[in-house]
Design an enzyme around this catalytic site. Structure first.
Site: not given
Length: 527
Positions: A122, A151, A230, A232, A288
């Site tokens: 991100h 991410d 910031g 991150s 699954g």
């Protein structure tokens, strides 16, 4: 990430002032010192001599000094491998016709000396220009390799012999240990904060307001080391200077650190980064099953200490077709031991779609093996509004006084923008129902009292003033029909919405369940 408004004369942009932060606007105030006249005299103040704390000894003070020096040495050792990242995107036009450039800031750290850097997806995902600033001041353009659903991203720069950080085994991290976060909160690079590991193996679904993606995080480390906008992508390290996590999100009603921060575990980040570097993408095989970690009482009841408990196994899934059932405990995938649900998910990065794997389970305290052919994973959940800024954490209640106004000047994407003829549309011109939905899972059934034989698209968020809100739809409702289209999954609803145009009307068919009753509704809405 720390997105910035790069349009110098536009209105102030408020971004995610409440809830879980994966990024927010930067608004800096420089507190300086005014010039003072040489004739100015400070007021005379008497101050008592400080008194030493009783029972302190030179030995006590020496221990504190050693601890103090240890933290300072740790910061000195780690900072050279931490980077500051600045990004810019395409120039856009907001709802007022004003031109502005999309950009932001974040952090990262050097994973390999030949120029591979780990950060959050991100922070860098979807931006045209990614600029990496090293500790020594050099700047390099970066090429981004993304694992969007997890991410994590790797940024490659053209540099060699860079200082790196070692990756710790995050399975060995214990609650109460010291932790240090390093990064560029609010653009202030090389900022160091210290705290503790507050918890491990946290799981949560967190929306990214800049992209509209609602990601599931399966193995988060919680820390009280202050993390802000910031930070991150930057490292969370232990006292040995090893990375235990990638600082990713905070939960805060104010938009700044409230002592509850989250980092993606180092084991998860390392596996994803190595896969991205080797293959250029991350592809998971689909078994699954819906796995969960074993609770203490389940370990005793089922006679197994470690493994991934199968909470759900759809009949049409690869695992169920091979004979695996709800209640089985998966303990091995081929040669890979499975001690938790994260181990199972990570194993399927190694074994992609089409792979034939031997799955060992414990059933009724006996070991059984099944041969399963992994399939392509289902499409990700879509139809997520990039509009509900007031409660992006979804399932947690944010106090009303901390929620953003419904209409904030400067936002590119609002719940609805009314055209001159009154037709509700989103800012990109298409129509939106204004809900975030997901498939009906075991967790959703438990949370919203949904019967086991019911399917549809369960609502996890409703944008204010949207068609869904006006129809009375609430979080936990299960949408089963839109017009003449039957809805059995989140994907069904997304596909049905593609045929809707501004001015169209359709009937929304949904159910609302409680512990002892259910309510069925069919309401006409206009888009």
């Amino acid at each position: 990430m720390n997105p910035t408004n790069l349009f110098p004369k536009g209105p102030l942009v408020w971004v995610l002032a409440a809830g879980v932060l994966i990024g927010a606007g930067t608004a800096s105030t420089v507190i300086g010192q005014r010039n003072q006249s040489s004739t100015y005299k400070s007021p005379y103040v008497t101050v008592d001599q400080p008194k030493l704390v009783r029972n302190t000894t030179s030995e006590n003070r020496d221990m504190v000094r050693e601890l103090d020096e240890s933290f300072a040495n740790l910061a000195d050792a780690v900072k050279p491998a931490v980077v500051h990242i600045r990004v810019k995107g395409k120039q856009t036009t907001n709802m007022f016709g004003q031109s502005q450039e999309v950009g932001g800031e974040g952090s990262g750290f050097v994973f390999r000396p030949d120029g591979y850097i780990i950060t959050n997806d991100h922070v860098v995902g979807g931006f045209e220009d990614v600029n990496v600033i090293l500790y020594d001041g050099r700047e390099f353009p970066g090429k981004v390799i993304r694992a969007e659903d997890s991410d994590i991203a790797v940024v490659k720069i053209d540099a060699k012999d860079l200082p790196t950080l070692r990756m710790a085994n995050s399975n060995m991290v214990r609650t109460g240990e010291f932790a240090m976060a390093i990064g560029a909160p609010f653009g202030l690079d090389n900022t160091v904060t210290v705290g503790h590991i507050s918890a491990t193996q946290r799981t949560n679904q967190i929306p990214d307001p800049s992209s509209g993606v609602r990601r599931m995080y399966w193995d988060l480390i919680q820390t009280d080391a202050p993390i802000n906008m910031g930070n991150s992508g930057g490292p969370l390290v232990n006292i040995d200077g090893e990375v235990v996590g990638i600082n990713t999100a905070i939960f805060s009603p104010t938009g700044t650190s409230g002592g509850i921060g989250f980092a993606i575990s180092s084991n998860q980040a390392k596996l994803l980064a190595e896969t991205l570097i080797e293959k250029g993408k991350v592809t998971r095989g689909y078994l699954g099953v819906a796995p969960e970690n074993l609770k203490i009482y389940q370990q005793k009841e089922l006679g197994v200490e470690k493994g991934a408990l199968v909470e759900e196994a759809p009949n049409d899934g690869p695992a169920a077709m091979a004979g695996i059932k709800k209640g089985d405990v998966i303990v091995r995938i081929n040669s890979v031991p499975v001690e938790s649900q994260v181990d199972l998910r990570n194993a399927m990065i190694k074994y992609g779609p089409g792979s034939k794997v031997e799955v060992e389970v414990v059933r009724d305290k006996e070991h059984k093996t099944f041969n399963v052919t992994a399939k392509e994973p289902p499409a990700p959940v879509v139809q997520v509004p990039r509009t509900n800024k007031s409660n992006p954490f979804g399932d947690l209640d944010i106090p009303k006084e901390f929620q953003l106004p419904e209409d904030v000047p400067g936002f590119k994407d609002l719940p609805r923008v009314n055209t001159p003829d009154g037709t509700p549309r989103n800012s990109e011109g298409g129509v939106k129902l204004g809900v975030s939905v997901e498939d009906v899972s075991t967790t959703a059934r438990s949370q919203y009292n949904i019967p086991s034989d019911k399917s549809g698209a369960v609502v996890t968020m409703v944008a204010p003033k949207s068609p869904a809100a006006e129809a009375g739809i609430k979080q936990g409702d299960v949408i089963v029909g839109l017009g003449a289209t039957k809805i059995e999954s989140a994907r069904d609803l997304a596909n049905a919405m593609k045929s809707m145009k501004a001015g169209d009307s359709a009937s929304i068919h949904f159910y609302r369940y409680s512990e002892n009753s259910s309510m069925e509704q069919k309401i006409d809405v206009r888009f």
